[in-house]
Design a protein around this motif. Structure first.
Motif, PDB file in Angstrom:
ATOM      1  N   ARG A   4       0.819  -1.231  -0.075  1.00  0.00           N
ATOM      2  CA  ARG A   4       0.163   0.116  -0.060  1.00  0.00           C
ATOM      3  C   ARG A   4       0.777   1.262   0.107  1.00  0.00           C
ATOM      4  NH1 ARG A   4      -5.221   0.794   1.105  1.00  0.00           N
ATOM      5  NH2 ARG A   4      -5.209  -1.352   2.109  1.00  0.00           N
ATOM      6  N   HIS A   5       0.506   1.873  -0.984  1.00  0.00           N
ATOM      7  CA  HIS A   5       1.477   3.409  -1.046  1.00  0.00           C
ATOM      8  C   HIS A   5       0.840   4.228   0.066  1.00  0.00           C
ATOM      9  CE1 HIS A   5       2.543   7.392  -2.744  1.00  0.00           C
ATOM     10  NE2 HIS A   5       3.681   6.647  -3.195  1.00  0.00           N
ATOM     11  N   TYR A   6       1.683   5.250   0.720  1.00  0.00           N
ATOM     12  CA  TYR A   6       1.265   6.132   1.994  1.00  0.00           C
ATOM     13  C   TYR A   6       0.214   7.050   1.250  1.00  0.00           C
ATOM     14  CZ  TYR A   6       3.811  10.243   0.058  1.00  0.00           C
ATOM     15  OH  TYR A   6       4.192  11.406  -0.615  1.00  0.00           O
ATOM     16  N   LYS A   7      -0.300   7.078   0.216  1.00  0.00           N
ATOM     17  CA  LYS A   7      -1.320   7.869  -0.444  1.00  0.00           C
ATOM     18  C   LYS A   7      -2.497   7.215  -0.616  1.00  0.00           C
ATOM     19  CE  LYS A   7       1.449  11.571  -2.341  1.00  0.00           C
ATOM     20  NZ  LYS A   7       1.612  12.319  -3.709  1.00  0.00           N
ATOM     21  N   GLY A   8      -2.462   5.746  -0.653  1.00  0.00           N
ATOM     22  CA  GLY A   8      -3.487   4.895  -0.541  1.00  0.00           C
ATOM     23  C   GLY A   8      -3.676   3.892  -1.606  1.00  0.00           C
ATOM     24  N   GLY A   9      -2.743   3.798  -2.598  1.00  0.00           N
ATOM     25  CA  GLY A   9      -3.086   2.884  -3.786  1.00  0.00           C
ATOM     26  C   GLY A   9      -2.409   1.597  -3.458  1.00  0.00           C
ATOM     27  N   ILE A  10      -2.697   0.447  -3.944  1.00  0.00           N
ATOM     28  CA  ILE A  10      -2.346  -0.566  -3.952  1.00  0.00           C
ATOM     29  C   ILE A  10      -1.657  -1.402  -5.157  1.00  0.00           C
ATOM     30  CG2 ILE A  10      -3.030  -3.285  -3.230  1.00  0.00           C
ATOM     31  CD1 ILE A  10      -3.604  -1.748  -0.971  1.00  0.00           C
ATOM     32  N   TYR A  11      -0.327  -1.903  -4.844  1.00  0.00           N
ATOM     33  CA  TYR A  11       0.377  -2.180  -5.712  1.00  0.00           C
ATOM     34  C   TYR A  11       1.058  -3.722  -5.622  1.00  0.00           C
ATOM     35  CZ  TYR A  11       0.306   2.541  -6.855  1.00  0.00           C
ATOM     36  OH  TYR A  11       0.041   4.071  -7.149  1.00  0.00           O
ATOM     37  N   ASP A  33      -4.376  -0.452 -11.978  1.00  0.00           N
ATOM     38  CA  ASP A  33      -5.037  -0.290 -13.201  1.00  0.00           C
ATOM     39  C   ASP A  33      -4.212  -0.927 -14.557  1.00  0.00           C
ATOM     40  OD1 ASP A  33      -2.737   1.284 -13.279  1.00  0.00           O
ATOM     41  OD2 ASP A  33      -3.586   3.176 -13.809  1.00  0.00           O
ATOM     42  N   GLY A  34      -3.276  -1.524 -13.998  1.00  0.00           N
ATOM     43  CA  GLY A  34      -2.393  -2.507 -14.682  1.00  0.00           C
ATOM     44  C   GLY A  34      -1.032  -1.726 -15.139  1.00  0.00           C
ATOM     45  N   THR A  35      -1.008  -0.781 -15.063  1.00  0.00           N
ATOM     46  CA  THR A  35       0.369   0.342 -15.172  1.00  0.00           C
ATOM     47  C   THR A  35       1.442  -0.526 -14.426  1.00  0.00           C
ATOM     48  OG1 THR A  35      -1.083   2.233 -15.611  1.00  0.00           O
ATOM     49  CG2 THR A  35       1.286   2.563 -15.269  1.00  0.00           C
ATOM     50  N   THR A  36       2.658  -0.525 -15.192  1.00  0.00           N
ATOM     51  CA  THR A  36       3.840  -1.261 -14.598  1.00  0.00           C
ATOM     52  C   THR A  36       4.859  -0.061 -14.342  1.00  0.00           C
ATOM     53  OG1 THR A  36       3.543  -3.168 -15.674  1.00  0.00           O
ATOM     54  CG2 THR A  36       5.884  -2.748 -14.814  1.00  0.00           C
ATOM     55  N   TRP A  37       5.354  -0.046 -13.079  1.00  0.00           N
ATOM     56  CA  TRP A  37       6.383   1.168 -12.730  1.00  0.00           C
ATOM     57  C   TRP A  37       7.568   0.626 -12.237  1.00  0.00           C
ATOM     58  CZ3 TRP A  37       4.258   6.026 -12.986  1.00  0.00           C
ATOM     59  CH2 TRP A  37       2.900   6.038 -13.081  1.00  0.00           C
ATOM     60  N   VAL A  38       8.653   1.179 -12.269  1.00  0.00           N
ATOM     61  CA  VAL A  38      10.060   1.002 -11.824  1.00  0.00           C
ATOM     62  C   VAL A  38      10.527   2.086 -10.998  1.00  0.00           C
ATOM     63  CG1 VAL A  38      12.397   0.484 -12.370  1.00  0.00           C
ATOM     64  CG2 VAL A  38      10.510  -0.413 -13.736  1.00  0.00           C
ATOM     65  N   ARG A  39      11.031   1.695  -9.688  1.00  0.00           N
ATOM     66  CA  ARG A  39      11.507   2.864  -8.710  1.00  0.00           C
ATOM     67  C   ARG A  39      12.749   2.261  -8.218  1.00  0.00           C
ATOM     68  NH1 ARG A  39       8.367   6.816  -5.742  1.00  0.00           N
ATOM     69  NH2 ARG A  39       6.528   6.255  -6.790  1.00  0.00           N
ATOM     70  N   PRO A  40      13.810   2.995  -7.839  1.00  0.00           N
ATOM     71  CA  PRO A  40      14.827   2.455  -7.349  1.00  0.00           C
ATOM     72  C   PRO A  40      14.510   1.778  -5.934  1.00  0.00           C
ATOM     73  CG  PRO A  40      15.457   4.698  -8.102  1.00  0.00           C
ATOM     74  CD  PRO A  40      13.992   4.367  -8.306  1.00  0.00           C
ATOM     75  N   ARG A  41      14.847   0.760  -5.446  1.00  0.00           N
ATOM     76  CA  ARG A  41      14.940   0.089  -4.517  1.00  0.00           C
ATOM     77  C   ARG A  41      14.862   0.898  -2.924  1.00  0.00           C
ATOM     78  NH1 ARG A  41      15.912  -3.433  -0.201  1.00  0.00           N
ATOM     79  NH2 ARG A  41      14.998  -5.486  -0.233  1.00  0.00           N
ATOM     80  N   ASP A  42      15.777   1.703  -2.914  1.00  0.00           N
ATOM     81  CA  ASP A  42      15.997   2.427  -1.935  1.00  0.00           C
ATOM     82  C   ASP A  42      14.876   3.532  -1.632  1.00  0.00           C
ATOM     83  OD1 ASP A  42      18.438   1.272  -0.964  1.00  0.00           O
ATOM     84  OD2 ASP A  42      19.568   2.918  -1.776  1.00  0.00           O
ATOM     85  N   VAL A  43      14.509   3.974  -2.693  1.00  0.00           N
ATOM     86  CA  VAL A  43      13.377   4.995  -2.798  1.00  0.00           C
ATOM     87  C   VAL A  43      12.044   4.127  -2.506  1.00  0.00           C
ATOM     88  CG1 VAL A  43      12.002   6.429  -4.283  1.00  0.00           C
ATOM     89  CG2 VAL A  43      14.463   6.492  -4.272  1.00  0.00           C
ATOM     90  N   PHE A  44      11.895   3.088  -3.028  1.00  0.00           N
ATOM     91  CA  PHE A  44      10.519   2.460  -2.943  1.00  0.00           C
ATOM     92  C   PHE A  44      10.349   1.998  -1.288  1.00  0.00           C
ATOM     93  CE2 PHE A  44       7.768  -1.673  -2.622  1.00  0.00           C
ATOM     94  CZ  PHE A  44       6.995  -1.485  -3.524  1.00  0.00           C
ATOM     95  N   PHE A  45      11.455   1.750  -0.508  1.00  0.00           N
ATOM     96  CA  PHE A  45      11.249   1.493   1.016  1.00  0.00           C
ATOM     97  C   PHE A  45      11.499   2.616   1.870  1.00  0.00           C
ATOM     98  CE2 PHE A  45      11.690  -2.809  -0.941  1.00  0.00           C
ATOM     99  CZ  PHE A  45      10.889  -3.715  -0.583  1.00  0.00           C
ATOM    100  N   GLU A  46      11.765   3.655   1.453  1.00  0.00           N
ATOM    101  CA  GLU A  46      12.312   4.846   2.322  1.00  0.00           C
ATOM    102  C   GLU A  46      10.861   5.304   3.029  1.00  0.00           C
ATOM    103  OE1 GLU A  46      13.676   8.276   0.058  1.00  0.00           O
ATOM    104  OE2 GLU A  46      11.950   8.583  -1.226  1.00  0.00           O
ATOM    105  N   MET A  47      11.485   6.121   4.007  1.00  0.00           N
ATOM    106  CA  MET A  47      10.299   6.636   4.918  1.00  0.00           C
ATOM    107  C   MET A  47      10.134   8.163   4.419  1.00  0.00           C
ATOM    108  SD  MET A  47       9.718   4.631   7.312  1.00  0.00           S
ATOM    109  CE  MET A  47       9.132   5.325   8.598  1.00  0.00           C
ATOM    110  N   VAL A  48       8.937   8.497   4.373  1.00  0.00           N
ATOM    111  CA  VAL A  48       8.432   9.866   3.835  1.00  0.00           C
ATOM    112  C   VAL A  48       7.531  10.689   4.511  1.00  0.00           C
ATOM    113  CG1 VAL A  48       8.741   9.171   1.101  1.00  0.00           C
ATOM    114  CG2 VAL A  48       6.571   8.972   2.453  1.00  0.00           C
ATOM    115  N   ALA A  49       7.327  11.881   4.770  1.00  0.00           N
ATOM    116  CA  ALA A  49       6.805  12.867   5.373  1.00  0.00           C
ATOM    117  C   ALA A  49       5.633  13.123   4.523  1.00  0.00           C
ATOM    118  CB  ALA A  49       7.477  13.977   5.827  1.00  0.00           C
ATOM    119  N   PRO A  50       4.236  12.591   5.219  1.00  0.00           N
ATOM    120  CA  PRO A  50       2.943  12.954   4.766  1.00  0.00           C
ATOM    121  C   PRO A  50       2.815  14.365   4.256  1.00  0.00           C
ATOM    122  CG  PRO A  50       2.611  11.727   6.529  1.00  0.00           C
ATOM    123  CD  PRO A  50       4.044  12.229   6.447  1.00  0.00           C
TER     124      PRO A  50
END
Length: 66
Positions: A4-11, A33-50
Motif C-alpha cells: 500500500r502506497h502512503y497515499k492509498g494505492g495498492i500495488y 489499473d495494470g500500469t507497470t512502474w519501476v523505482r529504485p529499491r532505496d526509494v521504494f522502501f524509504e520513509m516519507v513525510a505525509p
C-alpha cells in the motif's frame, strides 16, 4: 506481494531487478489499473513525510493479506 502506497494505492511487487546503466537495484511493481512502474529499491522502501508534515511513514508498506 502487495504493498500500500502512503497515499492509498495498492500495488503488486512484480520483481526486483538491476538497472543496466549503473547497477542500481530497482523494484518493478504494478498498479491496480495494470500500469507497470519501476523505482529504485532505496526509494521504494524509504520513509516519507505525509503532505502537511507529520510523522514519517514508509512510502510503501506491506498490505494486509486478509
Amino acid at each position: 506481494m502487495r504493498y500500500r502506497h502512503y497515499k492509498g494505492g495498492i500495488y503488486e511487487l512484480v520483481c526486483e531487478a538491476m538497472l543496466e546503466a549503473d547497477h542500481t537495484p530497482v523494484i518493478v511493481y504494478r498498479g491496480q489499473d495494470g500500469t507497470t512502474w519501476v523505482r529504485p529499491r532505496d526509494v521504494f522502501f524509504e520513509m516519507v513525510a505525509p503532505e502537511g508534515g507529520g510523522i514519517p511513514v514508509p512510502r510503501f508498506a506491506p498490505a494486509d493479506q486478509a
